[in-house]
Design a protein around this motif. Structure first.
Motif, PDB file in Angstrom:
ATOM      1  N   ARG A 197      30.182  -7.711  28.231  1.00 23.38           N
ATOM      2  CA  ARG A 197      30.473  -8.606  29.346  1.00 23.38           C
ATOM      3  C   ARG A 197      31.968  -8.932  29.451  1.00 23.38           C
ATOM      4  N   ARG A 198      32.807  -8.144  28.745  1.00 25.80           N
ATOM      5  CA  ARG A 198      34.269  -8.310  28.764  1.00 25.80           C
ATOM      6  C   ARG A 198      34.703  -9.625  28.135  1.00 25.80           C
ATOM      7  N   ARG A 199      33.829 -10.232  27.330  1.00 24.12           N
ATOM      8  CA  ARG A 199      34.238 -11.420  26.606  1.00 24.12           C
ATOM      9  C   ARG A 199      35.000 -11.001  25.359  1.00 24.12           C
ATOM     10  N   PRO A 200      36.185 -11.515  25.156  1.00 26.93           N
ATOM     11  CA  PRO A 200      37.002 -11.098  24.011  1.00 26.93           C
ATOM     12  C   PRO A 200      36.343 -11.434  22.682  1.00 26.93           C
ATOM     13  N   VAL A 201      36.244 -10.451  21.823  1.00 23.61           N
ATOM     14  CA  VAL A 201      35.791 -10.661  20.445  1.00 23.61           C
ATOM     15  C   VAL A 201      36.984 -10.986  19.570  1.00 23.61           C
ATOM     16  N   VAL A 202      38.082 -10.266  19.781  1.00 18.86           N
ATOM     17  CA  VAL A 202      39.321 -10.525  19.055  1.00 18.86           C
ATOM     18  C   VAL A 202      40.491 -10.066  19.928  1.00 18.86           C
ATOM     19  N   GLN A 203      41.584 -10.837  19.911  1.00 18.52           N
ATOM     20  CA  GLN A 203      42.816 -10.490  20.650  1.00 18.52           C
ATOM     21  C   GLN A 203      43.981 -10.749  19.701  1.00 18.52           C
ATOM     22  N   ARG A 212      46.252  -9.697  25.834  1.00 18.31           N
ATOM     23  CA  ARG A 212      45.068 -10.393  26.298  1.00 18.31           C
ATOM     24  C   ARG A 212      44.229  -9.493  27.189  1.00 18.31           C
ATOM     25  N   ALA A 213      42.920  -9.805  27.191  1.00 12.61           N
ATOM     26  CA  ALA A 213      42.002  -8.991  27.986  1.00 12.61           C
ATOM     27  C   ALA A 213      42.224  -9.171  29.465  1.00 12.61           C
ATOM     28  N   VAL A 214      42.845 -10.283  29.865  1.00 12.79           N
ATOM     29  CA  VAL A 214      43.056 -10.532  31.295  1.00 12.79           C
ATOM     30  C   VAL A 214      44.309  -9.844  31.825  1.00 12.79           C
ATOM     31  N   THR A 258      25.135   7.259  25.189  1.00 14.59           N
ATOM     32  CA  THR A 258      25.461   6.628  26.471  1.00 14.59           C
ATOM     33  C   THR A 258      25.330   5.115  26.431  1.00 14.59           C
ATOM     34  N   ARG A 259      24.982   4.587  25.275  1.00 10.37           N
ATOM     35  CA  ARG A 259      24.867   3.135  25.156  1.00 10.37           C
ATOM     36  C   ARG A 259      26.207   2.545  24.756  1.00 10.37           C
ATOM     37  N   VAL A 260      26.718   1.659  25.571  1.00  7.39           N
ATOM     38  CA  VAL A 260      28.007   1.016  25.330  1.00  7.39           C
ATOM     39  C   VAL A 260      27.759  -0.407  24.862  1.00  7.39           C
ATOM     40  N   SER A 261      28.350  -0.735  23.704  1.00  4.00           N
ATOM     41  CA  SER A 261      28.173  -2.077  23.135  1.00  4.00           C
ATOM     42  C   SER A 261      29.456  -2.895  23.171  1.00  4.00           C
ATOM     43  N   GLY A 262      30.541  -2.332  23.700  1.00  4.81           N
ATOM     44  CA  GLY A 262      31.812  -3.038  23.779  1.00  4.81           C
ATOM     45  C   GLY A 262      32.949  -2.082  24.091  1.00  4.81           C
ATOM     46  N   ALA A 263      34.170  -2.610  24.000  1.00  4.68           N
ATOM     47  CA  ALA A 263      35.346  -1.794  24.309  1.00  4.68           C
ATOM     48  C   ALA A 263      36.502  -2.202  23.410  1.00  4.68           C
ATOM     49  N   VAL A 264      37.346  -1.195  23.072  1.00  8.69           N
ATOM     50  CA  VAL A 264      38.507  -1.440  22.213  1.00  8.69           C
ATOM     51  C   VAL A 264      39.747  -0.895  22.929  1.00  8.69           C
ATOM     52  N   VAL A 265      40.829  -1.709  23.022  1.00  9.43           N
ATOM     53  CA  VAL A 265      42.109  -1.296  23.628  1.00  9.43           C
ATOM     54  C   VAL A 265      43.200  -1.490  22.584  1.00  9.43           C
ATOM     55  N   LEU A 266      44.002  -0.465  22.398  1.00  9.78           N
ATOM     56  CA  LEU A 266      45.092  -0.483  21.404  1.00  9.78           C
ATOM     57  C   LEU A 266      46.411  -0.150  22.101  1.00  9.78           C
ATOM     58  N   ARG A 267      47.436  -0.940  21.811  1.00  7.22           N
ATOM     59  CA  ARG A 267      48.783  -0.665  22.331  1.00  7.22           C
ATOM     60  C   ARG A 267      49.654  -0.175  21.175  1.00  7.22           C
ATOM     61  N   ALA A 268      49.963   1.152  21.200  1.00  5.32           N
ATOM     62  CA  ALA A 268      50.695   1.773  20.084  1.00  5.32           C
ATOM     63  C   ALA A 268      52.174   1.920  20.426  1.00  5.32           C
ATOM     64  N   SER A 269      53.027   1.622  19.475  1.00  7.96           N
ATOM     65  CA  SER A 269      54.468   1.803  19.643  1.00  7.96           C
ATOM     66  C   SER A 269      54.841   3.274  19.416  1.00  7.96           C
ATOM     67  N   VAL A 270      55.796   3.766  20.240  1.00  4.65           N
ATOM     68  CA  VAL A 270      56.211   5.179  20.125  1.00  4.65           C
ATOM     69  C   VAL A 270      57.574   5.310  19.458  1.00  4.65           C
ATOM     70  N   GLY A 271      58.142   4.214  18.947  1.00  2.24           N
ATOM     71  CA  GLY A 271      59.491   4.262  18.371  1.00  2.24           C
ATOM     72  C   GLY A 271      59.595   5.209  17.196  1.00  2.24           C
ATOM     73  N   THR A 272      58.657   5.086  16.245  1.00  2.62           N
ATOM     74  CA  THR A 272      58.699   5.941  15.054  1.00  2.62           C
ATOM     75  C   THR A 272      58.526   7.407  15.425  1.00  2.62           C
ATOM     76  N   ALA A 273      57.572   7.686  16.338  1.00  2.00           N
ATOM     77  CA  ALA A 273      57.353   9.067  16.763  1.00  2.00           C
ATOM     78  C   ALA A 273      58.575   9.632  17.482  1.00  2.00           C
ATOM     79  N   SER A 274      59.231   8.820  18.332  1.00  2.00           N
ATOM     80  CA  SER A 274      60.428   9.285  19.049  1.00  2.00           C
ATOM     81  C   SER A 274      61.575   9.583  18.083  1.00  2.00           C
ATOM     82  N   GLU A 275      61.735   8.756  17.071  1.00  2.00           N
ATOM     83  CA  GLU A 275      62.783   9.001  16.077  1.00  2.00           C
ATOM     84  C   GLU A 275      62.531  10.319  15.334  1.00  2.00           C
ATOM     85  N   GLU A 276      61.266  10.554  14.993  1.00  2.35           N
ATOM     86  CA  GLU A 276      60.956  11.799  14.291  1.00  2.35           C
ATOM     87  C   GLU A 276      61.181  13.008  15.198  1.00  2.35           C
ATOM     88  N   ILE A 277      60.815  12.871  16.471  1.00  2.32           N
ATOM     89  CA  ILE A 277      61.087  13.971  17.425  1.00  2.32           C
ATOM     90  C   ILE A 277      62.586  14.204  17.560  1.00  2.32           C
TER      91      ILE A 277
END
Length: 500
Positions: free
Chosen positions: A84-90, A95-97, A138-157
């Motif tokens: 129901r898009r209610r935040p479990v953890v933030q 934020r989910a909004v 096909t059963r969905v029990s929730g959703a997970v969103v992750l915001r990953a930083s690309v700084g380390t990967a860019s430095e290695e590239i």
């Protein structure tokens, strides 16, 4: 030629190195981006499994605690929600909004994953967003969103790209050195061979090319052998021809002098009826001596022109105005004795403005003597002859240049259009001159033309107005002396206009 060959080889090196380095750079960036996606996808799978377990048991403490530890350890925020898009953890301030997070949550709840598709680059900054649904099948029990930083990967590239570019630069430098060495190995013999061909074409003994050819490719060695064989034959023939003219001129002088002495010794013993024959003999002797002198002068002029064609004679200079003034003083009495009037410039005195010319005083004086002698000899009694020394704008060596022009104009009978085209031909004389018995060998203008050609100049013959002949000796002006920004001073302009 060496520059063009090197440019072609370097272009090939650049294309080859680029064809190797660019795909490698793109692969390196794509590979590191894929590593980042795989690592974060594994983290998302773990949190999705925890959320699915929490949805089944109703206890969300484990997933919440794990998310906070993850953000604390890696600094990357997470948002986990139920169906129901209610935040479990933030965590981490996300934020989910948030609009971007909300769009990803909606897609994840529709059982859709979100992964960044654009490859990273060294200049990439900021973060990339990941989303994954929690559940099985096909059963969905929730959703997970992750915001990953690309700084380390860019430095290695960046580090990987620097290593690739450094290697490409080393390969390019090595290929450049090899290209220069290979070009020098191939082109240096060709330069020497070209210089020898130029010397041979100018009538000079060419330098030998065996050593240079031996250092080059086999084809050049064979070419050098053939050229040396040809050069020896041609040089020997040219040298024999020059020696024949010079030896003939020199060796015939003694018999000619002895013949003249004998003829002069016979003169007192001749009957009056033989006077005409004696005069004809002495006239022919004079003509033969003049012919020998002119032949030797022509051979010398041609040899000198050949030398200047393959050597740098640009450092010589003279004042053409001073040469013209000196020739006027010497030839004015001669013109008076012939019944002609010789003037300098537009009046009786020479212009004080110097006219620089890229030749020696002696060469220009010899040309002026030939032109003045012809004008006085063939213009006829009562003729008006003028000597001008001017500068003009024209072309020399294929480009615009300042020219020194020495012009001799007479109002004599002149030459017709067909005669003008033949005037510089050796031994050619106009028909009326032969009929009138005027002395001459027909070599004077040919000698003047060779002297001028050796200095990059030329001889122009044209019809004067209203009648007569105009002869223009054109010589390039020398460049400015070292330390001077401009060229030397120029004289007044000739009415004839710019030299062609």
């Amino acid at each position: 030629m060496r520059t063009r060959v090197q440019a072609a080889l370097l272009l090939f090196v650049v294309i080859a190195v680029a064809a190797f380095a660019v795909p490698l750079l793109l692969f390196t960036a794509s590979d590191r981006t894929q590593q980042l996606v795989l690592a974060r996808s594994a983290d998302l799978d773990r949190f999705a499994a925890l959320m699915d377990q929490a949805a089944a048991t109703g206890d969300t403490s484990a997933v919440a605690a794990e998310a906070r530890r993850y953000t604390q350890l890696y600094g990357e925020p997470l948002v986990v929600t139920d169906t129901r898009r209610r935040p479990v953890v933030q965590t981490g301030g996300m934020r989910a909004v948030d609009p971007a997070v909300a769009r990803l949550l909606d897609a994840a709840l529709r059982n859709q994953t979100a992964r960044p598709s654009r490859a990273l680059r060294p200049w990439s900054r900021g973060h990339r967003m990941f989303a994954e649904p929690a559940g099985t099948g096909t059963r969905v029990s929730g959703a997970v969103v992750l915001r990953a930083s690309v700084g380390t990967a860019s430095e290695e590239i960046t580090r990987r790209w620097a290593a690739v570019l450094a290697g490409a630069a080393l390969v390019a430098v090595a290929c450049t050195v090899l290209a220069r060495a290979a070009t020098g190995w191939v082109v240096s013999p060709l330069r020497r061979l070209d210089r020898a061909v130029g010397q041979l074409a100018a009538g000079l003994p060419p330098e030998r090319t065996e050593q240079t050819g031996a250092a080059g490719p086999p084809e050049l060695r064979q070419l050098a052998i053939g050229f040396n064989r040809m050069a020896r034959t041609v040089t020997a023939a040219l040298e024999q021809q020059r020696r024949l003219v010079a030896d003939t001129s020199h060796q015939m002088r003694n018999p000619m002098a002895a013949l003249r002495l004998r003829v002069d010794a016979l003169h007192p013993h001749l009957a009056p009826s033989g006077e005409r024959t004696y005069t004809g003999v002495t006239t022919e002797l004079d003509r033969l001596e003049t012919l020998l002198d002119d032949l030797l002068a022509l051979a010398t002029a041609e040899h000198r022109a050949g030398e200047l064609a393959v050597t740098d004679g640009s450092d010589v200079r003279c004042d053409a105005a001073a040469v013209a003034a000196e020739r006027h003083r010497l030839w004015e009495p001669v013109a008076e004795r012939a019944g002609a009037r010789l003037t300098l410039g537009t009046g009786p005195a020479a212009s004080p403005v110097p006219v620089p010319a890229a030749c020696t005083d002696r060469e220009l004086a010899q040309v002026a003597d030939i032109l003045l002698d012809n004008a006085i000899k063939y213009a006829g009694e009562g003729a008006a002859i003028s000597l001008h020394c001017t500068t003009a704008e024209g072309r020399a060596d294929g480009g615009p240049a300042v020219l020194a022009v020495l012009t001799v104009t007479d109002d004599g009978p002149g030459l017709g259009p067909q005669e003008l085209a033949l005037a510089t031909t050796r031994f050619w004389r106009a028909g009326r001159q032969r009929r009138n018995g005027t002395s001459g060998t027909g070599l004077g203008l040919a000698i003047a033309e060779q002297l001028l050609a050796g200095r990059g100049g030329h001889l122009e013959l044209s019809t004067a107005r209203p009648r007569g002949l105009r002869a223009r000796a054109v010589v390039p002006a020398p460049g400015p002396p070292p330390g001077e920004p401009g060229a030397a001073g120029a004289g007044h302009r000739d009415g004839g206009g710019a030299a062609r």
